[in-house]
Motif scaffolding. Structure first.
Motif, PDB file in Angstrom:
ATOM      1  N   ILE A  65       6.192 -12.360  -9.544  1.00  0.00           N
ATOM      2  CA  ILE A  65       6.221 -11.199  -8.649  1.00  0.00           C
ATOM      3  C   ILE A  65       7.204 -10.151  -9.161  1.00  0.00           C
ATOM      4  CG2 ILE A  65       6.611 -10.410  -6.291  1.00  0.00           C
ATOM      5  CD1 ILE A  65       4.207 -12.258  -6.619  1.00  0.00           C
ATOM      6  N   ARG A  92       3.148 -15.127  -1.442  1.00  0.00           N
ATOM      7  CA  ARG A  92       3.618 -14.388  -2.628  1.00  0.00           C
ATOM      8  C   ARG A  92       2.451 -13.759  -3.377  1.00  0.00           C
ATOM      9  NH1 ARG A  92       7.373 -18.186  -6.060  1.00  0.00           N
ATOM     10  NH2 ARG A  92       8.173 -16.240  -6.901  1.00  0.00           N
ATOM     11  N   GLU A  95       1.621 -10.650  -1.646  1.00  0.00           N
ATOM     12  CA  GLU A  95       2.609  -9.637  -2.024  1.00  0.00           C
ATOM     13  C   GLU A  95       2.237  -9.028  -3.377  1.00  0.00           C
ATOM     14  OE1 GLU A  95       7.417  -9.163  -2.979  1.00  0.00           O
ATOM     15  OE2 GLU A  95       6.592 -11.120  -2.394  1.00  0.00           O
TER      16      GLU A  95
END
Length: 345
Positions: A65, A92, A95
């Motif tokens: 990320i 995640r 995201e």
């Protein structure tokens, strides 16, 4: 035609080996290298200039990320995330989609080698699609649009059905961000595996004031409620005593998808007819085109995202070609178009 140049970024030698062999088995794809961490990946991106990067969420020294944020800020490139089936990684991965990843592949929980080969068609399709997408630098996408006050709504009981695939998570966030808290009931099919749809619904629920959840069988679709179809199950609309609710079914995939947008929209056409609005957003393939046509033929108002704002214009283009779309519009214009239609009855 030049082959699609792919860089694999994953700290697992097994994943590197399988993806390299799998992707290289296609003449239109060339694996230009494999990196075990973000630092090696940075050097290889500068040297190899890949067209697409596959990126593991979990890596040593710098997680996927963090690397994705840096990559999208300074050298935007189509990225496909590789994520394991855990709740934390599901969040995640979402995201990462918000940051700018084109799509993701859910890494098999057991026997990764065999599992990845079973996903060969999905992986190759997503790589080919990613290579055709238009990527913007991270931070240029803007925030969710203006919030519409509840007072601007009418007593219309129309339901809203939304279908999306590649690029859809961000598109749905932008669309819901411009809807009032007491908006008419909304049901969403976003192509995504089980677990990830639950994480997606929870993420949306933390971002917006509506009551947003992954759908359960027989959930009612009331004003201010947003239901997300669970991965691995088809969702259909039903009605009793003038109240709409959803039914979940474990049928075969339709157009390689379960949940299928066509299944949802066809059921809305039969159940709600003209008392509905259908919205088809960015995505590859043609799922949703037939269903949106059925909705329009039943008297529903239908909208499709335009090419300029779609990450992948496949699904909207297919629907437009069929004559299923009444209005084609940029993503940020769709909320106002829908709300105006609700006001006019």
């Amino acid at each position: 035609m030049k082959p699609i140049r792919v860089l694999i970024v994953d700290d697992s030698p097994v994943v590197q080996s399988v993806l390299t062999t799998l992707l290289s088995s296609n003449s239109d794809i060339e694996v230009v290298g494999a990196a075990s961490d973000a630092f090696d990946a940075k050097d290889m991106i500068i040297e190899k200039r890949p067209d697409v990067v596959t990126l593991d969420v979990e890596m040593p020294r710098m997680d996927g990320i963090t690397f994705l944020k840096r990559l999208m800020s300074f050298r935007p490139i189509p990225v496909i995330m590789i994520s394991s089936y855990t709740w934390e990684n599901s969040m995640r991965t979402l995201e990462a989609m918000d940051i700018g990843a084109v799509d993701f592949i859910a890494k098999p929980r057991e026997d990764v080698k065999t599992g990845l080969w079973k996903l060969k068609h999905e992986i190759i399709t997503k790589v080919r699609t990613a290579a055709r997408t238009r990527i913007k630098p991270y931070g240029l996408f803007g925030k969710n649009g203006k919030r519409v006050p509840a007072a601007s709504m009418t007593n219309s009981d129309k339901i809203i059905a939304i279908g999306a695939s590649t690029g859809g998570t961000r598109a749905i966030e932008r669309l819901l961000g411009s809807m009032p808290p007491n908006v008419n009931g909304i049901v969403i099919v976003q192509h995504m595996p089980a677990r990830f749809t639950r994480a997606f619904a929870q993420r949306l629920d933390t971002l917006f004031p509506m009551d947003i959840k992954e759908a359960n069988d027989s959930d009612r679709l009331n004003r201010g409620k947003v239901l997300v179809a669970p991965g691995g199950l088809h969702l259909q609309m039903a009605e009793d005593h003038r109240e709409y609710y959803v039914r979940l079914q474990d049928g075969p995939p339709v157009k390689h998808q379960r949940p299928s947008i066509d299944v949802l929209l066809n059921s809305v056409a039969k159940t709600a007819a003209s008392n509905a609005i259908g919205i088809l957003l960015t995505g590859m393939g043609n799922d949703g085109a037939d269903g949106l046509l059925a909705m329009r033929q039943a008297g529903a108002f239908t909208v499709a995202q335009d090419e300029a704002t779609s990450l992948v214009f496949g699904m909207p283009a297919a629907a437009i070609k069929l004559g299923a779309v009444e209005v084609v519009a940029p993503l940020d214009d769709i909320p106002d178009i829908v709300l105006s239609r609700l006001k006019s009855g």
